[in-house]
Scaffold this motif. Structure first.
Motif: not given
Length: 384
Positions: A38-56, A245-249
């Motif tokens: 794998a050499v695409g977007a999956s290895v070109r990121n922060f490696g964050m598992i990021w629940p705070i980035g999504v809405t409730n 989007a999680g902060f939009q509320q």
């Protein structure tokens, strides 16, 4: 009862998540990947598992399920990880008010708390103390090194579930029940196409009609701090408050956005919000910018990286940062506000793309994959 078979096109995080969900339910799974790894977007990121980035709601539940599967995979593959949580910092009163509103709205829903200045510095001694007003800490977030994880997961899936991998096997055509790679043919009961924007080559008319574009982002990796400093959490500057989007509320996001537009108009135009994540070797991944188009120039702009580092210096004390790598990633992005692109162009063929609307593959793929494989996902786009 006959064991069902499945072909998965693509060995990025989406393809690996689908492969795991299928294999864990007893399917015989084969993954076809055009490159040697794998050499695409999956290895070109922060490696964050990021629940705070999504809405409730459903998205957050999916993120938590994904995190639980990540932990299972991490334990099985013996991957480095850091369940460090995230720290969103405030250096202005309007930023602090948005964080306070978020903490208040989520006090019974998420493991988050508003920290004062001294508490924030205790959580992350790497923060710039001058002007710091406070921070929001959330415990859900976890870090992996995406390069290490994507390299180890195929071996884990093979050893744990018997998933077979064919590398350097570009898929040239997909039909119901079969996949072609040039003159080679692979057959299975089900086919899943998880090849990012490259699915355009297999289904060009579907791609052209879909509400999809491509996002290009620039990122850097910095050398470990000379003094061995650890960040203590994944760190986010104020601009992230108007990105996720999680902060939009929070009621005061709109005034904050207007202030940012006036003060940081150039950064907003470049899609820059700044985060930092540290791996097990002490290296710090920093980014990023966001540009949207169907075709991007292959060239990186050092001026963008300079702006990212300049903003980073406002909340992270690193002295003179020492970039050791720079790169860009490209991932599919939905333009209609949908949460992901899941389509069935042919009977028995499913395309899975643009997870989380684009850019949240590490956070949501494992949970989404289970919903799709179990038939619980209800928004599949059917062929006309």
């Amino acid at each position: 009862m006959k064991t069902q078979s499945a072909l998965v096109v693509g060995a990025g995080i989406v393809g690996l998540a689908i492969a795991r969900a299928l294999a864990a339910r007893g399917h015989r799974v084969t993954v076809l990947e055009r490159y040697e790894r794998a050499v695409g977007a999956s290895v070109r990121n922060f490696g964050m598992i990021w629940p705070i980035g999504v809405t409730n709601g459903a998205a957050y539940e999916r993120a938590l399920r994904s995190r639980a599967i990540w932990q299972e995979v991490i334990d099985g593959a013996k991957l480095w990880h850091d369940p460090c949580g995230s720290l969103h910092v405030a250096y202005a009163q309007d930023e602090l008010e948005v964080l306070a509103q978020y903490a208040q709205a989520n006090r019974a829903l998420r493991p988050c708390s508003l920290l004062g200045r001294d508490e924030a510095l205790a959580k992350s001694p790497a923060l710039v103390a001058d002007g710091l007003r406070g921070a929001l800490f959330n415990r859900d977030e976890m870090l992996v090194d995406p390069r290490e994880a994507l390299a180890a997961l195929p071996r884990y899936l093979h050893e744990r579930y018997g998933v077979e991998f064919h590398w350097r096997t570009p898929v040239t055509a997909v039909e119901t029940g079969r996949v072609h790679s040039g003159t080679r043919r692979f057959e299975a009961d089900r086919v899943f196409v998880c090849s990012g924007p490259e699915f355009e080559q297999l289904f060009p008319q579907l791609y052209a009609a879909a509400p999809l574009t491509r996002c290009k982002l620039q990122m850097l990796r910095l050398a470990p701090p000379a003094d061995g400093l650890r960040l203590g959490a994944a760190l986010c500057g104020g601009l992230s408050l108007v990105h996720y989007a999680g902060f939009q509320q929070a009621a005061d996001v709109a005034p904050l956005r207007a202030r940012y537009q006036a003060q940081y108009g150039e950064l907003i135009e470049l899609g820059i919000h700044v985060m930092a994540a540290q791996n097990g070797r002490g290296e710090i991944t920093v980014g990023d910018s966001h540009a949207y188009a169907h075709t991007h120039d292959p060239f990186d702009e050092q001026a963008i990286n300079a702006r990212v580092l300049d903003y980073l210096g406002g909340f992270l004390r690193l002295g003179e940062p020492r970039p050791i790598q720079t790169w860009h990633g490209i991932y599919p992005k939905l333009t209609d506000g949908s949460s992901e692109f899941v389509a069935e162009p042919l009977p028995g063929v499913t395309i899975v793309n643009a997870v989380g609307g684009g850019g949240l593959g590490m956070t949501l793929s494992f949970g989404l994959a289970e919903e799709i494989v179990d038939g619980r996902y209800g928004a599949v786009r059917r062929a006309a």
